[in-house]
Write a protein that holds these residues in place. Structure first.
Motif, PDB file in Angstrom:
ATOM      1  N   MET A  55       1.075  -1.724   0.247  1.00  0.00           N
ATOM      2  CA  MET A  55      -0.008  -0.164  -0.565  1.00  0.00           C
ATOM      3  C   MET A  55       0.876   0.719  -0.077  1.00  0.00           C
ATOM      4  SD  MET A  55      -3.236  -0.695   2.617  1.00  0.00           S
ATOM      5  CE  MET A  55      -3.777   1.424   1.845  1.00  0.00           C
ATOM      6  N   TYR A  56       2.526   0.603   1.173  1.00  0.00           N
ATOM      7  CA  TYR A  56       3.219   2.414   0.804  1.00  0.00           C
ATOM      8  C   TYR A  56       3.906   2.539  -0.645  1.00  0.00           C
ATOM      9  CZ  TYR A  56       6.869   5.060   2.813  1.00  0.00           C
ATOM     10  OH  TYR A  56       7.448   6.492   3.490  1.00  0.00           O
ATOM     11  N   ALA A  57       3.892   1.495  -1.355  1.00  0.00           N
ATOM     12  CA  ALA A  57       4.555   1.357  -2.615  1.00  0.00           C
ATOM     13  C   ALA A  57       3.452   2.354  -3.714  1.00  0.00           C
ATOM     14  CB  ALA A  57       4.953   0.384  -3.211  1.00  0.00           C
ATOM     15  N   TYR A  58       2.171   2.209  -3.540  1.00  0.00           N
ATOM     16  CA  TYR A  58       0.932   2.046  -4.383  1.00  0.00           C
ATOM     17  C   TYR A  58       0.759   3.353  -4.164  1.00  0.00           C
ATOM     18  CZ  TYR A  58      -4.206   2.939  -5.843  1.00  0.00           C
ATOM     19  OH  TYR A  58      -5.022   2.881  -6.180  1.00  0.00           O
ATOM     20  N   ASN A  59       0.590   3.631  -2.826  1.00  0.00           N
ATOM     21  CA  ASN A  59      -0.108   5.163  -2.657  1.00  0.00           C
ATOM     22  C   ASN A  59       1.434   6.352  -3.038  1.00  0.00           C
ATOM     23  OD1 ASN A  59      -2.626   5.237  -1.580  1.00  0.00           O
ATOM     24  ND2 ASN A  59      -1.895   4.185   0.001  1.00  0.00           N
ATOM     25  N   LEU A  60       3.016   6.080  -2.699  1.00  0.00           N
ATOM     26  CA  LEU A  60       4.449   6.332  -3.160  1.00  0.00           C
ATOM     27  C   LEU A  60       4.034   6.982  -4.822  1.00  0.00           C
ATOM     28  CD1 LEU A  60       6.747   5.327  -1.837  1.00  0.00           C
ATOM     29  CD2 LEU A  60       5.811   7.122  -0.939  1.00  0.00           C
ATOM     30  N   SER A  61       3.341   5.939  -5.471  1.00  0.00           N
ATOM     31  CA  SER A  61       3.025   6.369  -7.007  1.00  0.00           C
ATOM     32  C   SER A  61       2.213   7.291  -7.040  1.00  0.00           C
ATOM     33  CB  SER A  61       3.121   5.021  -7.334  1.00  0.00           C
ATOM     34  OG  SER A  61       4.884   4.490  -7.958  1.00  0.00           O
ATOM     35  N   PHE A  62       1.189   7.044  -6.466  1.00  0.00           N
ATOM     36  CA  PHE A  62      -0.673   7.324  -7.494  1.00  0.00           C
ATOM     37  C   PHE A  62      -1.286   7.493  -6.188  1.00  0.00           C
ATOM     38  CE2 PHE A  62       0.098   3.000  -8.925  1.00  0.00           C
ATOM     39  CZ  PHE A  62      -0.042   3.439 -10.223  1.00  0.00           C
ATOM     40  N   ALA A  63      -0.661   8.711  -4.646  1.00  0.00           N
ATOM     41  CA  ALA A  63      -0.741   9.838  -4.653  1.00  0.00           C
ATOM     42  C   ALA A  63       0.225  11.026  -4.513  1.00  0.00           C
ATOM     43  CB  ALA A  63      -1.070   9.389  -3.461  1.00  0.00           C
ATOM     44  N   GLY A  64       1.575  10.684  -4.134  1.00  0.00           N
ATOM     45  CA  GLY A  64       2.633  10.883  -4.240  1.00  0.00           C
ATOM     46  C   GLY A  64       3.574  11.533  -5.613  1.00  0.00           C
ATOM     47  N   GLN A  65       3.341  10.688  -6.555  1.00  0.00           N
ATOM     48  CA  GLN A  65       3.486  10.810  -7.903  1.00  0.00           C
ATOM     49  C   GLN A  65       5.594  10.142  -7.257  1.00  0.00           C
ATOM     50  OE1 GLN A  65       2.089  11.869 -10.620  1.00  0.00           O
ATOM     51  NE2 GLN A  65       0.768  10.757  -9.563  1.00  0.00           N
ATOM     52  N   GLN A  66       5.868  10.455  -6.141  1.00  0.00           N
ATOM     53  CA  GLN A  66       6.956   9.667  -6.284  1.00  0.00           C
ATOM     54  C   GLN A  66       7.132   8.479  -6.828  1.00  0.00           C
ATOM     55  OE1 GLN A  66       8.862  10.548  -2.099  1.00  0.00           O
ATOM     56  NE2 GLN A  66       6.649  11.240  -1.491  1.00  0.00           N
ATOM     57  N   PHE A  67       7.721   8.235  -8.136  1.00  0.00           N
ATOM     58  CA  PHE A  67       7.867   6.752  -9.041  1.00  0.00           C
ATOM     59  C   PHE A  67       8.998   6.049  -8.190  1.00  0.00           C
ATOM     60  CE2 PHE A  67       4.226   9.020 -11.558  1.00  0.00           C
ATOM     61  CZ  PHE A  67       3.927   8.435 -11.359  1.00  0.00           C
ATOM     62  N   ASN A  68       9.710   7.317  -8.009  1.00  0.00           N
ATOM     63  CA  ASN A  68      11.537   6.511  -8.045  1.00  0.00           C
ATOM     64  C   ASN A  68      11.707   5.686  -6.543  1.00  0.00           C
ATOM     65  OD1 ASN A  68      11.731   8.946  -9.797  1.00  0.00           O
ATOM     66  ND2 ASN A  68      13.424   7.458 -10.707  1.00  0.00           N
ATOM     67  N   TYR A  69      11.044   6.655  -5.732  1.00  0.00           N
ATOM     68  CA  TYR A  69      10.709   5.843  -4.300  1.00  0.00           C
ATOM     69  C   TYR A  69      10.460   4.744  -4.068  1.00  0.00           C
ATOM     70  CZ  TYR A  69      11.768   5.697   0.717  1.00  0.00           C
ATOM     71  OH  TYR A  69      11.637   5.526   1.771  1.00  0.00           O
ATOM     72  N   SER A  70       8.747   4.536  -5.077  1.00  0.00           N
ATOM     73  CA  SER A  70       8.276   3.603  -4.899  1.00  0.00           C
ATOM     74  C   SER A  70       8.491   2.367  -5.525  1.00  0.00           C
ATOM     75  CB  SER A  70       6.913   3.744  -5.562  1.00  0.00           C
ATOM     76  OG  SER A  70       5.962   2.590  -5.460  1.00  0.00           O
ATOM     77  N   ALA A  71       9.429   2.743  -6.481  1.00  0.00           N
ATOM     78  CA  ALA A  71       9.948   1.662  -7.353  1.00  0.00           C
ATOM     79  C   ALA A  71      10.952   0.937  -6.503  1.00  0.00           C
ATOM     80  CB  ALA A  71      10.797   1.665  -8.731  1.00  0.00           C
ATOM     81  N   THR A  72      11.695   1.529  -4.745  1.00  0.00           N
ATOM     82  CA  THR A  72      12.976   1.330  -4.570  1.00  0.00           C
ATOM     83  C   THR A  72      11.866   0.529  -3.977  1.00  0.00           C
ATOM     84  OG1 THR A  72      13.740   3.084  -5.765  1.00  0.00           O
ATOM     85  CG2 THR A  72      14.791   1.828  -3.562  1.00  0.00           C
ATOM     86  N   ILE A  73      10.879   0.599  -2.861  1.00  0.00           N
ATOM     87  CA  ILE A  73      10.025  -0.266  -1.725  1.00  0.00           C
ATOM     88  C   ILE A  73      10.116  -1.070  -2.341  1.00  0.00           C
ATOM     89  CG2 ILE A  73       8.173  -0.199  -0.561  1.00  0.00           C
ATOM     90  CD1 ILE A  73       9.919   2.282   0.699  1.00  0.00           C
ATOM     91  N   ALA A  74       9.741  -1.101  -3.669  1.00  0.00           N
ATOM     92  CA  ALA A  74       8.437  -2.463  -4.719  1.00  0.00           C
ATOM     93  C   ALA A  74       9.822  -3.406  -4.404  1.00  0.00           C
ATOM     94  CB  ALA A  74       8.366  -2.017  -5.526  1.00  0.00           C
ATOM     95  N   ILE A  75      11.494  -2.691  -4.845  1.00  0.00           N
ATOM     96  CA  ILE A  75      12.309  -3.787  -5.241  1.00  0.00           C
ATOM     97  C   ILE A  75      12.843  -4.327  -4.090  1.00  0.00           C
ATOM     98  CG2 ILE A  75      15.436  -3.658  -5.675  1.00  0.00           C
ATOM     99  CD1 ILE A  75      13.673  -1.724  -8.139  1.00  0.00           C
ATOM    100  N   VAL A  76      13.169  -3.749  -2.337  1.00  0.00           N
ATOM    101  CA  VAL A  76      13.841  -4.254  -1.287  1.00  0.00           C
ATOM    102  C   VAL A  76      12.398  -4.918  -0.752  1.00  0.00           C
ATOM    103  CG1 VAL A  76      13.689  -3.563   0.908  1.00  0.00           C
ATOM    104  CG2 VAL A  76      14.507  -1.899  -0.806  1.00  0.00           C
TER     105      VAL A  76
END
Lengths: 287, 313
Positions: free
Chosen positions: B271-292
């Protein structure tokens, strides 16, 4: 008496059956609640006990309202879901069957590498891929099209594994040799000889691919922003969300009836096809 | 080609037909790619490319004021590993996993053993009904349970009315995680039961006869014959369940509308990765969370597999 009872055919136990009945009740109560709730008006939902009928029997008017609400958007979602399932799960089954057969019956170079890559990829959480997939598809202009749902649905690593195991035993080498001596090409041999032998495995793979496509939620949620492309899952949650927030217009009865209608086709498919998928699964678990 | 010729001449003593068949087999084996190729092409597009793209994204960062992106190396990763929101979410799914997965798998195991025991009345009926929730879309299961949990209508409210209390609050902060665990358990016991049951069906009847001759009772037979036969299935079911727990998203995300103050935007890592991307537009950080999360999941799945196969030796 007890010495005559073989341990291989023990007598039935009331205690065990009783314990299992308890679990059965746990399984069925939510479904019973859903079924009963689908017969209620919104007022009855809020005011009458959950596990019994309401004051009025509104089952058929609920169904009619569900199908016609918002110019029949529910039917549109149903059609979308069917499209995603037919093309996505159908395609996934075809690809998995061909690939499983290829891996089982041809000893080509790189076969082990394919296995290693697949195994590694399965361990990566599917949802972890969703964000990068979305960004990639958005660059390709595929978001908000049916392809954004269909293309990722075409890959079923579990299906491939199942078909691989199944094809290893189900298609004898001698039969393929015989077809080759008769001059049939590899592709024709696959379609005319192998496919028939693989049928139980194919039904199992198809059924599980259908379930995962029919239930798909996360992918369409991020890929689609146009309601007229939604599958049932995303559409129903949108209806449910309508009950909260500014300008709330709760339609609980429609969400509940819509949920029931969403379940019915899959339950019927599983019940009708159980002979196939249960034998297919047993074969898959041998290895 | 030269190699296959040499191979042939070395085996000239063999009958011609065998050599001919071997040559035909060799040229046919390459054709395996005809069948595997299409799957691999789509697999590359939907699995490998996104993984590669996520790794690429995770090494960059968007500049807020100047626009454009800069290469930051492992900065996103160090940030993720020091991010309290990430660890809170991770701790939550880890706690979920430690409690829910054993409960679910033990229930599934007991059900499979009961159905396989031949001591049950109408075992076929139990098998199909317990499996039934798997055919219910996860979204519908959550909507259904969410309404049942609610204090507006639904069974939680009914029970409270019945006992004249307000003690049953499945959607409160205290009970939310167990409530989610209940939904997941309800959905997947039948599926895991079927995996175990299928494995039990493959136990040869002679093993049971041998155990009976040795005087083994029901529980002895379960311990000595059935559980060893189930080991592979248990390892696979455990790995799938661990992956599923770490991916937890649908249930909390849908229940969020019913309990927005209990379920945060970073309730689970996904949910964190999802909301970073789609609510926060922080795609790079979101991808990082997903990879970790992907790496952690893969490591744990690998360790479970390793332990499972070592114990079977």
């Amino acid at each position: 008496m007890s010495t005559l009872t073989s341990p291989l055919r023990p007598k039935r136990s009331k205690l065990l059956t009783g314990a299992m009945v308890l679990y059965l009740i746990y399984t069925l109560v939510p479904l019973l609640w859903l079924l009963l709730s689908a017969t209620k008006t919104q007022d009855d939902l809020l005011s009458t006990p959950g596990l019994w009928f309401g004051k009025s029997f509104a089952f058929f008017s609920n169904i009619k309202d569900t199908l016609t609400y918002n110019d029949g958007i529910f039917l549109r979602w149903l059609g979308n879901t069917v499209l995603y399932v037919v093309v996505g799960a159908g395609g996934a089954t075809l690809l998995a069957t061909a690939a499983g057969y290829g891996l089982a019956k041809y000893k080509f170079a790189g076969r082990r590498a394919v296995f290693a890559v697949l195994l590694g990829a399965v361990a990566v959480p599917g949802t972890a891929l969703a964000v990068p997939t979305f960004l990639m598809f958005s660059n390709l202009g595929l978001t908000n099209t049916v392809w954004a749902i269909i293309i990722p649905s075409l890959v079923s690593p579990f299906g491939l594994y199942l078909m691989w195991v199944y094809a290893t035993d189900a298609v004898p080498h001698e039969l393929l040799e015989a077809a080759r001596i008769d001059g049939a090409g590899e592709v024709r041999t696959f379609f005319t000889v192998a496919l028939r032998l693989l049928a139980p495995g194919i039904v199992t793979t198809l059924l599980f691919a259908v379930v995962s496509t029919w239930n798909n939620y996360f992918l369409p949620l991020i890929m689609l922003s146009k309601p007229n492309l939604y599958p049932l899952t995303v559409g129903l949650t949108q209806w449910s969300n309508q009950a909260t927030g500014v300008g709330a217009r709760p339609i609980y009865n429609l969400v509940i009836t819509g949920s029931l209608l969403t379940i019915v086709p899959l339950v019927i498919a599983f019940l009708l096809l159980q002979r196939f998928w249960q034998s297919g699964l047993s074969a898959g678990s041998v290895k | 080609m030269a190699e296959s010729m040499a191979h042939q001449s070395a085996e000239q003593v063999r009958p011609v037909s065998a050599a001919g068949r071997r040559r035909r087999r060799a040229s046919q084996d390459g054709k395996g790619w005809i069948f595997v190729g299409p799957f691999l092409a789509v697999f590359a597009l939907t699995f490998l490319a996104p993984i590669g793209y996520a790794i690429y994204l995770s090494l960059y960062r968007n500049q807020a004021f100047f626009g454009g992106k800069v290469f930051v190396g492992i900065d996103n990763y160090t940030e993720a590993l020091q991010d309290p929101k990430f660890w809170e979410a991770f701790g939550r799914v880890a706690a979920f996993l430690v409690v829910q997965v054993p409960i679910m798998l033990i229930l599934a195991l007991l059900a499979a053993l009961a159905i396989d025991s031949a001591r049950l009345h109408a075992s076929g009926f139990f098998r199909i009904v317990i499996f039934l929730p798997y055919a219910v879309p996860g979204v519908v299961a959550v909507l259904m349970w969410g309404y049942i949990y609610g204090d507006n209508f639904g069974l939680a409210a009914n029970l409270n009315d019945l006992f004249g209390t307000t003690a049953i609050q499945p959607l409160s902060a205290h009970w939310m995680l167990p409530s989610i665990a209940n939904i997941v358990t309800w959905e997947f016991v039948g599926y895991n039961m079927l995996i175990f049951y299928s494995a039990l069906r493959t136990v040869p009847g002679e093993l049971y006869e041998a155990a009976a001759i040795d005087g083994a009772g029901t529980f002895r037979t379960i311990r000595a014959v059935k559980l060893p036969a189930l080991r592979g299935a248990i390892v696979i079911a455990t790995i799938f369940s661990i992956i599923g727990s770490f991916q937890l998203f649908n249930e909390p995300n849908i229940l969020r509308t019913l309990a927005p103050n209990v379920i945060t935007t970073y309730y689970t890592p996904n949910m964190y990765a999802y909301n970073l991307s789609f609510a926060g537009q922080q795609f790079n950080y979101s991808a990082t969370i997903a990879i970790v999360m992907g790496v952690i999941t893969a490591i744990i799945a690998y360790v479970v597999q390793l332990r499972g196969s070592r114990e079977s030796l």
